[in-house]
Each structure stands twice: as structure tokens, then as C-alpha cells.
Design an enzyme around this catalytic site. Structure first.
Site, PDB file in Angstrom:
ATOM      1  CE  LYS A   8      -4.010  -0.357   0.376  1.00 35.82           C
ATOM      2  NZ  LYS A   8      -5.086  -0.496  -0.610  1.00 35.82           N
TER       3      LYS A   8
ATOM      4  CG  HIS B 169      -4.070   3.355  -3.955  1.00 31.94           C
ATOM      5  ND1 HIS B 169      -4.950   2.607  -4.706  1.00 31.94           N
ATOM      6  CD2 HIS B 169      -3.705   2.564  -2.920  1.00 31.94           C
ATOM      7  CE1 HIS B 169      -5.122   1.426  -4.145  1.00 31.94           C
ATOM      8  NE2 HIS B 169      -4.373   1.350  -3.081  1.00 31.94           N
TER       9      HIS B 169
END
Length: 344
Positions: free
Chosen positions: A64, A83
Site C-alpha cells: 500500500k 493509488h
């Protein structure tokens, strides 16, 4: 809290057997203990030591987002879910850090095969876990309880057994009626996971409402969503579409009481569920919508095993990255996004 790993001890060993050198940072959060990596021959180093100690040509493999409150330049090639390629919050700032350090992002989300399908994805387990959280939230509502802190389960069987027990209690309070679960994007990996979990805990097929592109081609909003008890959004958003629901619909008469947005495009300007604006977390899973962006960590070991197994063939291609279409396309996409960030 994130507990998954992009490389498991078994896939790390396979890569080492193929000639790769794998160094693992210590972690007390990861589902795989440090000793599991050490047993297969991985050297262990302190957390975040990649910043100062990793060679310039090392690949930094993670999962992440990078640690917060750090604006330092990034000089390595990172393989992770950044992201930032769909204009999410902070996308420009992250890309500027890589630009400043002459680093590179090879985003796990955009590693695609020759058919445009992702080589590895957590989608199935995200839908599976999202359905579990949505059903659990409905059970809590019927039992007059507040859904509290979510903790990872050791395996799928434990999660199913827990949910079945909750459903039995909740259905008894609901006049014997099981909930209707509507899954948007039901034909994709994520949607299949959501439907499969509902089936495994005893939701009858007639109570699982499956919608995909054919049902939504006319464009939303869709009042039919309000007729379900639980709505699980599993679509993969690639462009702006009309919203599935609106606040006006939510404020009117409805059966719907739980929304689990597995897609979790909270900060995406094209979010098709514009009825919330913040992600929820495992310790606070519900605001008006459940929108946890790391749902597969509810089953971290199985999720990691599945993902890492699928990723392994592509990782093996890193030795000849300049000849690998998957990796070349990933770097090309990074360069395109970097150029957009420079102009923004």
C-alpha cells in the site's frame, strides 16, 4: 490495519531459487512472521531501512501507500499499489517525489496481460470480505448492536462460521427473513467474491441480486438499489459514469440499510456513490457507508497467498524487464502520469 504481503515466504523462496536476492524488512503487523521468511533464507533488516540502505538498483516491493508525512525524494523503483494514477488525493505530490529522486513506480494495479486483464489482483478476496462486512453490519443493525473493531480472521472457515452464527441470530429478530444482497459488478472477480461469500453463509440465490454492465448500460441513478437490504459495489471504475445512487434517493423511502463500497473510489472525482466523502477503517468500519480500502486484509494469509501466487510469473520477468511487455507497459504508464503531474 494492513497485514497482507505482496511476496509471501513461499514466493520469496521461489524467486531466490531463480537467482533473485530477496531482503525482507521486519514487521510486527504482517501476517507472515519474520521467522517464516528467515526459514526460507531471506535476510531480515529493520523496517524502512530501504530508504538509506537499499542499493540504487534494488526494487522496493510493497503493498500500500508509502509512510505519511514524508516528502523526501524517492530514488528507487517501487512495485506497489501507489493509488495515484487515477487522480486520487495526493497524486501529484507523490509523483513529484519520484520525479525529484529519479525513481519509478511500477504499479501493481496496472500490471496487465496481453488481454488487458490484471496479472494479479486482490479483487476476489476484496469482494468476499466486503460481502462479509456488509452482512455483518446488517446483522448488527437487526440485533441493535454497533459494529465495532474488525479484526482479521485466521482463515476463510472461521469467517464463514462467525457470520453464519450472526445471521442466525439476526434473522430470528427479522421475522425469519434473510437479507437481500445486491452486488454491482457481479460478473467481475470482485463481484464473484461477494456473491460467493453470500452463498457460503446461506443467503439463497434468489436473495442475491446480481447486476453488471448490461443492467447499468442505461445509466443511473438506480432506485432498484434501495430495494435491497445490503448493497455491495464491486465495479472497477475507469471513467466517469452517472451515479448509481444519490443522497436524494438515500433520504427517501428505502429498504437499504447497508452500503459496502468495495471499489472505494472515495477521493476519485468520478465516484459513482457520491453519498460519502471519507474512507472508513477496520477500527471504525461504518460511517454512512463501509468503504475500507484494504478489505482483503480481513483474510490476510489467504489473500496474500492468492495474490502472490498470481504475481510470481511476472516477478520472474524482472531479470529481463526491458523485454517484458507487462513491465514495459507499466513503466510507460508511469511516464505518462508523471508528465501529467508536471503539467498540473
Amino acid at each position: 490495519m494492513e497485514h497482507r504481503a505482496a511476496l509471501t515466504p513461499s514466493t520469496a523462496k521461489e524467486l531466490m531459487d531463480a537467482g533473485y536476492k530477496i531482503t525482507v524488512e521486519r514487521s510486527d503487523l504482517r501476517i507472515f512472521d519474520d521467522e517464516e521468511y528467515a526459514k526460507v533464507g531471506c535476510p531480515l533488516v529493520p523496517a524502512l531501512s530501504w530508504k538509506t540502505d537499499a542499493p540504487a538498483d534494488a526494487y522496493i516491493v510493497g503493498l500500500k501507500e508509502l509512510p505519511e508525512n514524508d516528502n523526501s525524494p524517492l530514488r528507487h523503483t517501487h512495485i506497489f499499489f501507489a493509488h495515484c494514477f487515477k487522480n486520487q488525493a495526493g497524486w501529484k505530490e507523490l509523483l513529484h517525489r519520484f520525479d525529484a529522486g529519479n525513481g519509478t513506480i511500477l504499479d501493481l494495479e496496472f500490471l496487465n496481460d496481453e488481454h488487458g486483464r490484471r496479472v494479479a489482483a486482490f479483487g476476489y478476496m476484496a469482494g468476499f470480505a466486503g460481502s462479509a462486512v456488509g452482512i455483518d453490519a446488517w446483522c448488527h443493525q437487526k440485533l441493535g448492536l454497533k459494529l465495532g473493531h474488525l479484526k482479521p480472521y485466521p482463515n476463510e472457515d472461521a469467517l464463514i462460521a462467525y457470520t453464519k452464527g450472526r445471521l442466525t441470530e439476526a434473522v430470528a429478530r427479522n421475522g425469519g427473513k434473510l437479507p437481500k444482497v445486491m452486488v454491482m459488478g457481479a460478473l467481475g472477480r470482485c463481484g464473484r467474491g461477494a456473491c460467493d461469500f453470500a452463498r457460503k453463509v446461506g443467503i439463497p440465490e434468489g436473495n442475491i441480486i446480481q447486476w453488471d454492465m448490461n443492467e447499468t448500460k442505461g445509466g443511473g441513478p438506480f432506485p432498484q438499489i434501495l430495494e435491497a437490504d445490503i448493497f455491495v459495489n464491486c465495479i472497477y471504475l475507469t471513467s466517469k459514469i452517472p451515479p448509481f445512487i444519490t443522497q436524494e434517493l438515500i433520504d427517501g423511502p428505502r429498504q437499504l440499510s447497508v452500503i459496502c463500497d468495495v471499489s472505494c473510489d472515495t477521493t476519485n472525482p468520478n465516484n459513482p456513490l457520491p453519498v460519502y466523502s471519507i474512507n472508513t477503517t477496520f477500527d471504525k468500519p461504518l460511517v454512512s457507508v463501509c468503504s475500507i480500502d484494504h478489505l482483503p486484509t480481513l483474510l490476510p494469509r489467504e489473500s496474500s497467498d492468492m495474490f502472490s501466487h498470481d504475481l510470481l510469473p511476472t516477478m520472474r520477468q524482472l531479470a529481463k524487464r526491458s523485454e517484458s511487455r507487462v513491465w514495459k507497459d507499466a513503466e510507460k504508464l508511469y511516464r505518462e502520469k508523471l508528465a501529467a503531474a508536471r503539467q498540473a
